[in-house]
Design a protein around this motif. Structure first.
Motif, PDB file in Angstrom:
ATOM      1  N   LEU A   1       0.810  -1.212   0.000  1.00  0.00           N
ATOM      2  CA  LEU A   1       0.000   0.000   0.000  1.00  0.00           C
ATOM      3  C   LEU A   1       0.849   1.269   0.000  1.00  0.00           C
ATOM      4  CD1 LEU A   1      -2.805   1.334   0.156  1.00  0.00           C
ATOM      5  CD2 LEU A   1      -2.661   1.116   2.666  1.00  0.00           C
ATOM      6  N   HIS A   2       1.907   1.297   0.789  1.00  0.00           N
ATOM      7  CA  HIS A   2       2.643   2.551   1.004  1.00  0.00           C
ATOM      8  C   HIS A   2       3.911   2.672   0.159  1.00  0.00           C
ATOM      9  CE1 HIS A   2      -0.079   3.616   4.222  1.00  0.00           C
ATOM     10  NE2 HIS A   2       0.140   2.454   4.820  1.00  0.00           N
ATOM     11  N   ILE A   3       4.468   1.547  -0.302  1.00  0.00           N
ATOM     12  CA  ILE A   3       5.681   1.605  -1.131  1.00  0.00           C
ATOM     13  C   ILE A   3       5.386   1.125  -2.546  1.00  0.00           C
ATOM     14  CG2 ILE A   3       8.055   0.746  -1.376  1.00  0.00           C
ATOM     15  CD1 ILE A   3       8.242   0.619   1.641  1.00  0.00           C
ATOM     16  N   THR A   4       4.575   0.083  -2.665  1.00  0.00           N
ATOM     17  CA  THR A   4       4.085  -0.422  -3.962  1.00  0.00           C
ATOM     18  C   THR A   4       5.232  -0.714  -4.912  1.00  0.00           C
ATOM     19  OG1 THR A   4       2.303   1.223  -3.600  1.00  0.00           O
ATOM     20  CG2 THR A   4       2.176  -0.125  -5.575  1.00  0.00           C
ATOM     21  N   ASN A   5       6.186  -1.520  -4.427  1.00  0.00           N
ATOM     22  CA  ASN A   5       7.351  -1.884  -5.235  1.00  0.00           C
ATOM     23  C   ASN A   5       7.710  -3.325  -4.903  1.00  0.00           C
ATOM     24  OD1 ASN A   5      10.026  -2.301  -6.188  1.00  0.00           O
ATOM     25  ND2 ASN A   5      10.384  -0.094  -6.223  1.00  0.00           N
ATOM     26  N   SER A   6       7.299  -4.240  -5.748  1.00  0.00           N
ATOM     27  CA  SER A   6       7.506  -5.660  -5.452  1.00  0.00           C
ATOM     28  C   SER A   6       8.983  -6.036  -5.431  1.00  0.00           C
ATOM     29  CB  SER A   6       6.753  -6.526  -6.467  1.00  0.00           C
ATOM     30  OG  SER A   6       7.209  -6.286  -7.788  1.00  0.00           O
ATOM     31  N   SER A   7       9.794  -5.412  -6.279  1.00  0.00           N
ATOM     32  CA  SER A   7      11.232  -5.725  -6.301  1.00  0.00           C
ATOM     33  C   SER A   7      11.895  -5.357  -4.979  1.00  0.00           C
ATOM     34  CB  SER A   7      11.917  -4.998  -7.456  1.00  0.00           C
ATOM     35  OG  SER A   7      11.411  -5.431  -8.697  1.00  0.00           O
ATOM     36  N   ASP A   8      11.539  -4.198  -4.444  1.00  0.00           N
ATOM     37  CA  ASP A   8      12.067  -3.770  -3.148  1.00  0.00           C
ATOM     38  C   ASP A   8      11.635  -4.750  -2.050  1.00  0.00           C
ATOM     39  OD1 ASP A   8      13.248  -1.389  -1.450  1.00  0.00           O
ATOM     40  OD2 ASP A   8      11.341  -1.924  -0.505  1.00  0.00           O
ATOM     41  N   TYR A   9      10.404  -5.213  -2.134  1.00  0.00           N
ATOM     42  CA  TYR A   9       9.897  -6.208  -1.188  1.00  0.00           C
ATOM     43  C   TYR A   9      10.730  -7.493  -1.278  1.00  0.00           C
ATOM     44  CZ  TYR A   9       6.431  -9.374   0.989  1.00  0.00           C
ATOM     45  OH  TYR A   9       5.787 -10.293   1.783  1.00  0.00           O
ATOM     46  N   GLY A  10      11.048  -7.904  -2.497  1.00  0.00           N
ATOM     47  CA  GLY A  10      11.851  -9.110  -2.686  1.00  0.00           C
ATOM     48  C   GLY A  10      13.239  -8.988  -2.086  1.00  0.00           C
ATOM     49  N   VAL A  11      13.867  -7.833  -2.241  1.00  0.00           N
ATOM     50  CA  VAL A  11      15.200  -7.613  -1.652  1.00  0.00           C
ATOM     51  C   VAL A  11      15.121  -7.727  -0.123  1.00  0.00           C
ATOM     52  CG1 VAL A  11      17.020  -5.905  -1.275  1.00  0.00           C
ATOM     53  CG2 VAL A  11      16.028  -6.203  -3.566  1.00  0.00           C
ATOM     54  N   SER A  12      14.080  -7.150   0.473  1.00  0.00           N
ATOM     55  CA  SER A  12      13.905  -7.230   1.927  1.00  0.00           C
ATOM     56  C   SER A  12      13.731  -8.672   2.382  1.00  0.00           C
ATOM     57  CB  SER A  12      12.694  -6.398   2.362  1.00  0.00           C
ATOM     58  OG  SER A  12      12.857  -5.034   2.055  1.00  0.00           O
ATOM     59  N   LEU A  13      12.986  -9.456   1.605  1.00  0.00           N
ATOM     60  CA  LEU A  13      12.775 -10.864   1.953  1.00  0.00           C
ATOM     61  C   LEU A  13      14.086 -11.646   1.884  1.00  0.00           C
ATOM     62  CD1 LEU A  13       9.429 -11.600   0.048  1.00  0.00           C
ATOM     63  CD2 LEU A  13       9.730 -11.442   2.529  1.00  0.00           C
ATOM     64  N   GLN A  14      14.913 -11.339   0.882  1.00  0.00           N
ATOM     65  CA  GLN A  14      16.210 -12.022   0.767  1.00  0.00           C
ATOM     66  C   GLN A  14      17.081 -11.741   1.984  1.00  0.00           C
ATOM     67  OE1 GLN A  14      17.535 -14.116  -1.341  1.00  0.00           O
ATOM     68  NE2 GLN A  14      16.315 -14.041  -3.205  1.00  0.00           N
TER      69      GLN A  14
END
Length: 353
Positions: A215-228
């Motif tokens: 909702l607030h960042i809306t960037n799946s790639s950034d989410y993926g980096v955080s998960l890694q």
């Protein structure tokens, strides 16, 4: 278990096929017969004497049992979410659920635990639930299972204070539960770093995050980096927590049971703000799910350290009547997710109630 029969079959195969291979090397008939006889006698003596050498016998038995247990455990983990929700035809607000009536699911013997069994399983445990509103609903459902209705009325008022942490100690079963408000994966990484620094780890760690990021960042790639980054940190911590036991000076390793609360099925038309309907689309949810898959954080998707609690599939099975805002589902969905988690704990710890 490896027994005399299995070893005997192995010995027979060796006695049959090794001389045949040697014959292919053009050894003389007498040499081949001599070798075959000597080999047969040696293996026959070995098969009969192995049970009298406990260290050898136990090692073989342990190896076979370990392989069988691991195979059975992984197989049952894959069937944990085979759950159907049953809507009573005369009252759609009344919903129940049950595991599928299929041979593999029946063989796993999944159980809906009552308060007594759940309390026994979690007796003396420290449980940490960290994440966003989905994780908070998981904590609520877990507490509803082990506390009576009067205690739950008090809990609800405190647990649902906006964007706050919560802690409760249930002295009667020696269980402590901490809820940590952690709406972003970076918050979860910070929590894991703090646990590592303190050298004190929970018995059960339930994490989940993604809705706020969407909702607030809306960037799946950034989410993926955080998960890694989170995955790498979790892997570096397991096995965790060496603790000295009784005066023997031996060391036992205790590793937490890790779970990931997946994002729910989002019903776009039911989301309560225009911003949510625009940013939290089906395409964006698919992109975020893809990043979760590619991160190899989950055991079911890439052999990672966390077991997925698949709220998305459970919500889909329950249907649109199980949500009022297209994001947060009725308690029955999170109750089912809690029972998925408890049955996974039984499987992981080789217990059966």
């Amino acid at each position: 278990m490896v027994g005399g029969v299995q070893l005997g079959v192995l010995a027979a195969c060796v006695v049959l096929f090794v001389p045949m291979g040697m014959a292919g090397w053009h050894l003389s008939r007498n040499k081949m017969l001599f070798f075959s006889g000597a080999l047969f006698i040696t293996l026959a003596v070995g098969v009969h004497l192995t049970p009298y050498f406990p260290s050898i016998y136990d090692a073989l038995s342990s190896l076979s049992s370990s392989v069988d247990r691991t195979s059975s455990r992984d197989s049952c983990i894959s069937f944990l979410h085979d759950i159907s929700f049953l809507h009573k035809s005369d009252n759609y607000s009344s919903v129940d659920y049950a595991w599928a009536n299929s041979p593999p699911v029946l063989a796993c013997d999944f159980q809906r635990l009552g308060r007594s069994d759940a309390s026994d399983l979690l007796n003396g445990s420290w449980v940490v639930v960290a994440g966003d509103s989905q994780a908070r609903l998981m904590a609520l459902s877990l507490l509803s299972l082990v506390l009576d209705s009067d205690d739950m009325e008090v809990v609800k008022g405190d647990l649902f204070k906006r964007h706050s942490d919560y802690q409760i100690v249930m002295g009667q079963i020696g269980m402590k539960l901490d809820f940590i408000w952690a709406p972003y994966v970076a918050n979860l990484t910070g929590l894991m770093t703090e646990l590592k620094r303190n050298g004190n780890y929970p018995d059960v760690l339930v994490m989940g995050s993604g809705l706020w990021h969407m909702l607030h960042i809306t960037n799946s790639s950034d989410y993926g980096v955080s998960l890694q980054l989170l995955r790498n940190l979790v892997v570096s911590l397991a096995p965790i927590s060496p603790s000295l036991t009784g005066g023997s000076g031996s060391v036992s390793i205790r590793s937490p049971h890790f779970f990931w609360v997946g994002m729910p099925r989002l019903i776009n038309s039911m989301l309560n703000t225009e911003e949510k309907r625009v940013k939290m689309s089906d395409a964006m949810l698919s992109a975020y799910d893809r990043e979760l898959y590619q991160s190899k954080l989950l055991r079911q998707w890439g052999g990672g350290p966390l077991i997925l609690l698949d709220v998305e599939s459970l919500g889909r099975n329950c249907g649109t009547s199980c949500t009022v805002d297209g994001m947060h589902y009725d308690g029955i969905v999170y109750e089912a997710a809690v029972h998925v988690m408890l049955n996974a704990l039984l499987i992981e710890s080789h217990q059966k109630l």
